[in-house]
Write a protein that holds these residues in place. Sequence first.
Motif, PDB file in Angstrom:
ATOM      1  N   LEU A  29       0.923  -0.967   0.257  1.00 50.91           N
ATOM      2  CA  LEU A  29      -0.103   0.298   0.377  1.00 50.91           C
ATOM      3  C   LEU A  29       0.620   1.128  -0.303  1.00 50.91           C
ATOM      4  O   LEU A  29       0.781   2.012  -0.714  1.00 50.91           O
ATOM      5  CB  LEU A  29      -0.982  -0.192   1.026  1.00 50.91           C
ATOM      6  N   LEU A  32       2.023   2.139  -3.789  1.00 53.64           N
ATOM      7  CA  LEU A  32       0.812   2.581  -3.962  1.00 53.64           C
ATOM      8  C   LEU A  32       0.461   4.118  -4.549  1.00 53.64           C
ATOM      9  O   LEU A  32       0.409   4.584  -4.581  1.00 53.64           O
ATOM     10  CB  LEU A  32      -0.498   1.307  -4.095  1.00 53.64           C
ATOM     11  N   LEU A  33       0.850   4.210  -3.097  1.00 54.10           N
ATOM     12  CA  LEU A  33       0.798   5.759  -2.401  1.00 54.10           C
ATOM     13  C   LEU A  33       2.252   6.487  -2.958  1.00 54.10           C
ATOM     14  O   LEU A  33       1.566   7.365  -3.307  1.00 54.10           O
ATOM     15  CB  LEU A  33       1.028   5.703  -0.939  1.00 54.10           C
ATOM     16  N   THR A  86      -5.556   5.997  -3.177  1.00 51.18           N
ATOM     17  CA  THR A  86      -5.369   4.514  -4.144  1.00 51.18           C
ATOM     18  C   THR A  86      -5.778   4.633  -5.550  1.00 51.18           C
ATOM     19  O   THR A  86      -5.145   4.355  -5.991  1.00 51.18           O
ATOM     20  CB  THR A  86      -6.202   2.994  -3.273  1.00 51.18           C
ATOM     21  N   THR A  87      -6.750   5.499  -5.782  1.00 56.47           N
ATOM     22  CA  THR A  87      -7.232   5.173  -6.471  1.00 56.47           C
ATOM     23  C   THR A  87      -7.195   6.340  -7.352  1.00 56.47           C
ATOM     24  O   THR A  87      -5.989   6.071  -8.691  1.00 56.47           O
ATOM     25  CB  THR A  87      -8.959   6.378  -7.168  1.00 56.47           C
ATOM     26  N   GLY A  89      -3.454   6.502  -7.369  1.00 57.41           N
ATOM     27  CA  GLY A  89      -2.032   5.541  -7.470  1.00 57.41           C
ATOM     28  C   GLY A  89      -2.464   4.772  -8.084  1.00 57.41           C
ATOM     29  O   GLY A  89      -1.437   4.947  -9.620  1.00 57.41           O
ATOM     30  N   LEU A 119      -2.400  -6.425  -4.929  1.00 59.10           N
ATOM     31  CA  LEU A 119      -3.202  -5.508  -4.104  1.00 59.10           C
ATOM     32  C   LEU A 119      -4.402  -6.032  -3.802  1.00 59.10           C
ATOM     33  O   LEU A 119      -5.187  -5.265  -2.615  1.00 59.10           O
ATOM     34  CB  LEU A 119      -3.220  -4.349  -4.787  1.00 59.10           C
ATOM     35  N   SER A 122      -4.881  -6.164  -0.027  1.00 55.35           N
ATOM     36  CA  SER A 122      -4.505  -4.428   0.283  1.00 55.35           C
ATOM     37  C   SER A 122      -5.735  -3.264   0.266  1.00 55.35           C
ATOM     38  O   SER A 122      -5.816  -2.593   1.035  1.00 55.35           O
ATOM     39  CB  SER A 122      -3.547  -3.741   0.227  1.00 55.35           C
ATOM     40  N   VAL A 123      -6.379  -3.571  -0.877  1.00 60.03           N
ATOM     41  CA  VAL A 123      -7.537  -2.662  -1.621  1.00 60.03           C
ATOM     42  C   VAL A 123      -8.389  -2.986  -1.828  1.00 60.03           C
ATOM     43  O   VAL A 123      -8.704  -4.159  -2.204  1.00 60.03           O
ATOM     44  CB  VAL A 123      -6.536  -2.507  -2.897  1.00 60.03           C
ATOM     45  N   ARG A 127     -12.084  -0.568  -5.692  1.00 59.28           N
ATOM     46  CA  ARG A 127     -11.151   0.675  -5.973  1.00 59.28           C
ATOM     47  C   ARG A 127     -10.376  -0.718  -6.133  1.00 59.28           C
ATOM     48  O   ARG A 127     -10.370  -0.086  -7.819  1.00 59.28           O
ATOM     49  CB  ARG A 127     -10.258   0.457  -4.743  1.00 59.28           C
TER      50      ARG A 127
END
Length: 146
Positions: A29, A32-33, A86-87, A89, A119, A122-123, A127
């Motif tokens: 994550l 991703l950020l 997240t989106t 990313g 992911l 994690s997501v 998403r």
Amino acid sequence: MSGMSTTDVPDTLAEIRDAFLETPEPDRLLLLLEFADELPPVSDEVANHPEMCERVAECQSPVYIYVEVIDDIVTMHATAPAEAPTTRGFASILVQGISGLTADEVLAIPDDYPQSIGLTKSVSPLRIGGMTGMLMRAKKQVRQKR
């Protein structure tokens, strides 16, 4: 080779996928950020003509994409709000992974690419679905504009 359709993944997107898969799951994550922070700003032309962009309905937050095809080379632009990291990313991964490819390379990207980057734990599925929506709409625009 696993059963996933990895053969058609362009090098840029394959490198991004491998970076995620090589990162321990709890840290993915954060990666991703980092991508979220790297989303390139859209060109002035796109910024000044929001009507050129398509809203990605699959995303809960307002995400807009615009794809150019010039001499068969694709450039993807995307905007996503800072409060939806997240989106943002996911948008950044696609913008960085798609821009510079040929139209055929973009159209060959497997639709399940968003599920392949490790992911899914994690997501939220919603998403991941948003990223799939971005990819599908980018492909649709490439088909229309090539």
